[in-house]
Design a protein around this motif. Structure first.
Motif, mmCIF file in Angstrom:
data_model
loop_
_atom_site.group_PDB
_atom_site.id
_atom_site.type_symbol
_atom_site.label_atom_id
_atom_site.label_comp_id
_atom_site.label_asym_id
_atom_site.label_seq_id
_atom_site.Cartn_x
_atom_site.Cartn_y
_atom_site.Cartn_z
ATOM 1 N N ALA A 166 0.848 -1.195 0.000
ATOM 2 C CA ALA A 166 0.000 0.000 0.000
ATOM 3 C C ALA A 166 0.883 1.244 0.000
ATOM 4 C CB ALA A 166 -0.904 -0.011 1.234
ATOM 5 N N ARG A 167 0.441 2.271 -0.713
ATOM 6 C CA ARG A 167 1.206 3.519 -0.767
ATOM 7 C C ARG A 167 1.440 4.054 0.643
ATOM 8 N NH1 ARG A 167 2.351 2.156 -5.186
ATOM 9 N NH2 ARG A 167 3.731 1.561 -3.614
ATOM 10 N N PRO A 168 2.655 4.466 0.957
ATOM 11 C CA PRO A 168 2.945 5.009 2.290
ATOM 12 C C PRO A 168 2.425 6.428 2.479
ATOM 13 C CG PRO A 168 4.904 5.063 0.926
ATOM 14 C CD PRO A 168 3.854 4.358 0.127
ATOM 15 N N ALA A 169 1.858 7.009 1.428
ATOM 16 C CA ALA A 169 1.236 8.332 1.518
ATOM 17 C C ALA A 169 0.011 8.325 0.615
ATOM 18 C CB ALA A 169 2.213 9.432 1.095
ATOM 19 N N ASP A 170 -1.044 8.998 1.039
ATOM 20 C CA ASP A 170 -2.294 9.041 0.274
ATOM 21 C C ASP A 170 -2.203 10.144 -0.766
ATOM 22 O OD1 ASP A 170 -4.904 9.438 -0.692
ATOM 23 O OD2 ASP A 170 -5.765 8.660 1.156
ATOM 24 N N VAL A 171 -1.918 9.760 -2.008
ATOM 25 C CA VAL A 171 -1.689 10.736 -3.066
ATOM 26 C C VAL A 171 -2.898 11.645 -3.253
ATOM 27 C CG1 VAL A 171 -1.301 11.009 -5.545
ATOM 28 C CG2 VAL A 171 -0.025 9.269 -4.270
ATOM 29 N N GLU A 172 -4.082 11.068 -3.260
ATOM 30 C CA GLU A 172 -5.269 11.856 -3.592
ATOM 31 C C GLU A 172 -5.694 12.781 -2.459
ATOM 32 O OE1 GLU A 172 -8.315 9.397 -5.278
ATOM 33 O OE2 GLU A 172 -6.948 8.551 -6.782
ATOM 34 N N THR A 173 -5.298 12.468 -1.227
ATOM 35 C CA THR A 173 -5.552 13.390 -0.121
ATOM 36 C C THR A 173 -4.538 14.525 -0.135
ATOM 37 O OG1 THR A 173 -6.520 11.658 1.256
ATOM 38 C CG2 THR A 173 -5.669 13.602 2.386
ATOM 39 N N LEU A 174 -3.282 14.199 -0.378
ATOM 40 C CA LEU A 174 -2.229 15.212 -0.409
ATOM 41 C C LEU A 174 -2.307 16.096 -1.639
ATOM 42 C CD1 LEU A 174 0.784 13.001 0.736
ATOM 43 C CD2 LEU A 174 -0.338 14.795 2.082
ATOM 44 N N PHE A 175 -2.684 15.483 -2.772
ATOM 45 C CA PHE A 175 -2.677 16.205 -4.051
ATOM 46 C C PHE A 175 -3.989 15.944 -4.788
ATOM 47 C CE2 PHE A 175 1.581 14.344 -3.187
ATOM 48 C CZ PHE A 175 2.220 15.501 -2.750
ATOM 49 N N PRO A 176 -5.103 16.478 -4.303
ATOM 50 C CA PRO A 176 -6.399 16.199 -4.941
ATOM 51 C C PRO A 176 -6.464 16.637 -6.397
ATOM 52 C CG PRO A 176 -6.585 17.983 -3.330
ATOM 53 C CD PRO A 176 -5.243 17.365 -3.137
ATOM 54 N N GLU A 177 -5.581 17.543 -6.809
ATOM 55 C CA GLU A 177 -5.536 17.969 -8.208
ATOM 56 C C GLU A 177 -5.199 16.813 -9.151
ATOM 57 O OE1 GLU A 177 -3.854 21.457 -5.742
ATOM 58 O OE2 GLU A 177 -3.863 19.268 -5.683
ATOM 59 N N LEU A 178 -4.618 15.735 -8.608
ATOM 60 C CA LEU A 178 -4.203 14.608 -9.445
ATOM 61 C C LEU A 178 -5.317 13.588 -9.668
ATOM 62 C CD1 LEU A 178 -0.634 13.925 -8.009
ATOM 63 C CD2 LEU A 178 -1.249 15.220 -10.051
ATOM 64 N N ILE A 179 -6.431 13.720 -8.958
ATOM 65 C CA ILE A 179 -7.499 12.726 -9.076
ATOM 66 C C ILE A 179 -7.967 12.549 -10.524
ATOM 67 C CG2 ILE A 179 -9.887 12.200 -8.436
ATOM 68 C CD1 ILE A 179 -9.289 13.381 -5.667
ATOM 69 N N PRO A 180 -8.153 13.632 -11.306
ATOM 70 C CA PRO A 180 -8.605 13.427 -12.693
ATOM 71 C C PRO A 180 -7.599 12.683 -13.566
ATOM 72 C CG PRO A 180 -8.960 15.700 -11.994
ATOM 73 C CD PRO A 180 -8.100 15.065 -10.955
ATOM 74 N N PHE A 181 -6.344 12.611 -13.115
ATOM 75 C CA PHE A 181 -5.301 11.989 -13.921
ATOM 76 C C PHE A 181 -5.006 10.549 -13.487
ATOM 77 C CE2 PHE A 181 -4.426 16.583 -13.729
ATOM 78 C CZ PHE A 181 -4.545 16.883 -15.078
ATOM 79 N N ARG A 182 -5.774 10.042 -12.545
ATOM 80 C CA ARG A 182 -5.579 8.671 -12.059
ATOM 81 C C ARG A 182 -5.765 7.684 -13.226
ATOM 82 N NH1 ARG A 182 -10.500 7.780 -9.444
ATOM 83 N NH2 ARG A 182 -9.804 8.751 -7.520
#
Length: 289
Positions: A7-23
Motif C-alpha cells: 500500500a502507498r505510504p502516503a495518500d496521493v489523492e488526499t495530499l494532491f487532490p488535483e491529481l485525481i482526474p489523472f488517475r
C-alpha cells in the motif's frame, strides 16, 4: 505465487487532490524466471502462433547495438510479451480478441537505436494448429530480448509525473518538496508511475515525454505497454518492490531484473496505440538515461 505491491505510504489523492482526474490503472506483469507454455501469459515465452501464419521477420535497416556495424538480411522477431485478456484487468482489448502478443526485432533501428516492435491481437479460439516458436538466432544482442518468464499480473493505480503540465508541476512543487522533506518520499520515484514491464498506466519516462502523433485521424495515442530494463531501481524499490520479494537485506537477488534486459543505459521501450482508428495502429518510443 502472487505479487502484491505494498500500500502507498502516503495518500496521493488526499495530499494532491488535483491529481485525481489523472488517475490511471495499469497492470504490472511482475515477470519472474520460469518455463511458460505457449498457452500462458508470459514475458519472453513461446507464443500461441497460428501455423498458417509465417513467423514475422524484420526487413528494416538495422544495427548491432553493441557495435557500430550495419547488419544485412532478414531477422526473425523475438517474443517480448504475451498476455491473455483474463490476466489484463482494465486493458481494453479490441472486440473479438482475447490475446495480446508483442514481438520486436532486437537490433537497433533509426537515429535513436531502438528495437522495432510489432503488436498482434488474436482470438485464441480461431488459432487452430500452432507454429512452434523458433529459438532466437545465434548472435542476437542477448540483453535486448527477455529470458522466458512467467508473469504475476497485478492491477495498480498510477499518477503522472513527467506527463503533468508545467503549470501543474509548478502548482504542486512546494507540496512535493514538503512531502520529501518530511518523509523521504520523492513523488516521481515513489508514488507516481509504476516501474517495470506493464500494460496501461503512464510511461515512466527517463527523458521528457514523447507521445507519437496521429495526424492521419487526429486521435490521441494511448500507452499500451512499457518494456523496462528493470523491475525497479535503487530508489523506486522502497515503494514498488512486491511484498513477496522483500527480504531483511532489501530484495530477493533476482527480483530487480528477472528478464535479463538492459536496453541502452537501462532504458525502456514504450508502445502506444491509436484507439480511434479501427485497425489500432501502433507507435513506439525508446528512452534511457
Amino acid at each position: 505465487m502472487t505479487r502484491r505491491t505494498p500500500a502507498r505510504p502516503a495518500d496521493v489523492e488526499t495530499l494532491f487532490p488535483e491529481l485525481i482526474p489523472f488517475r490511471r490503472a495499469s497492470v504490472r506483469l511482475h515477470p519472474r524466471a520460469g518455463s511458460p507454455s505457449c498457452h500462458d501469459s508470459s514475458v519472453g515465452g513461446p507464443l500461441l502462433w497460428p501455423a498458417a501464419e509465417p513467423w514475422p521477420v524484420c526487413r528494416e535497416e538495422h544495427y548491432d547495438p553493441d557495435a557500430v556495424s550495419e547488419l544485412q538480411g532478414d531477422v526473425p522477431m523475438v517474443p517480448i510479451v504475451q498476455v491473455r485478456q483474463a490476466d489484463a484487468p482494465g486493458v481494453p482489448f479490441p472486440e473479438g480478441t482475447d490475446l495480446l502478443q508483442v514481438l520486436w526485432c532486437p537490433y537497433a533501428h533509426g537515429e535513436y537505436c531502438y528495437p522495432l516492435p510489432r503488436v498482434h491481437w488474436r482470438n485464441t479460439g480461431g488459432i487452430g494448429d500452432i507454429l512452434p516458436t523458433p529459438a532466437p538466432v545465434e548472435g542476437l544482442p542477448k540483453d535486448w530480448y527477455p529470458d522466458p518468464c512467467v508473469v504475476h499480473p497485478e492491477q495498480v493505480t498510477e499518477y503522472p509525473s513527467r506527463d503533468l503540465s508545467w503549470d501543474m508541476r509548478d502548482a504542486l512543487r512546494a507540496r512535493f518538496d514538503e512531502l520529501q522533506a518530511s518523509t523521504g518520499l520523492d513523488y516521481g520515484y515513489h508514488l507516481a508511475e509504476a516501474p517495470g514491464i506493464k500494460l496501461g498506466g503512464y510511461p515512466g519516462w527517463t527523458q521528457e515525454p514523447c507521445w507519437p502523433d496521429r495526424e492521419a485521424c487526429g486521435g490521441r495515442t494511448e500507452h499500451l505497454l512499457t518494456v523496462a530494463s528493470w523491475e525497479f531501481d535503487g530508489e523506486s524499490w522502497r515503494t514498488w518492490l512486491p511484498v513477496e520479494d522483500r527480504t531483511d537485506s532489501g530484495w530477493a537477488e533476482t527480483a530487480d531484473n528477472p528478464a535479463g534486459l538492459c536496453l541502452g543505459d537501462a532504458g525502456s521501450v514504450y508502445v502506444f496505440e491509436c484507439r480511434a482508428c479501427p485497425d489500432r495502429p501502433v507507435g513506439h518510443w525508446f528512452d534511457c538515461s
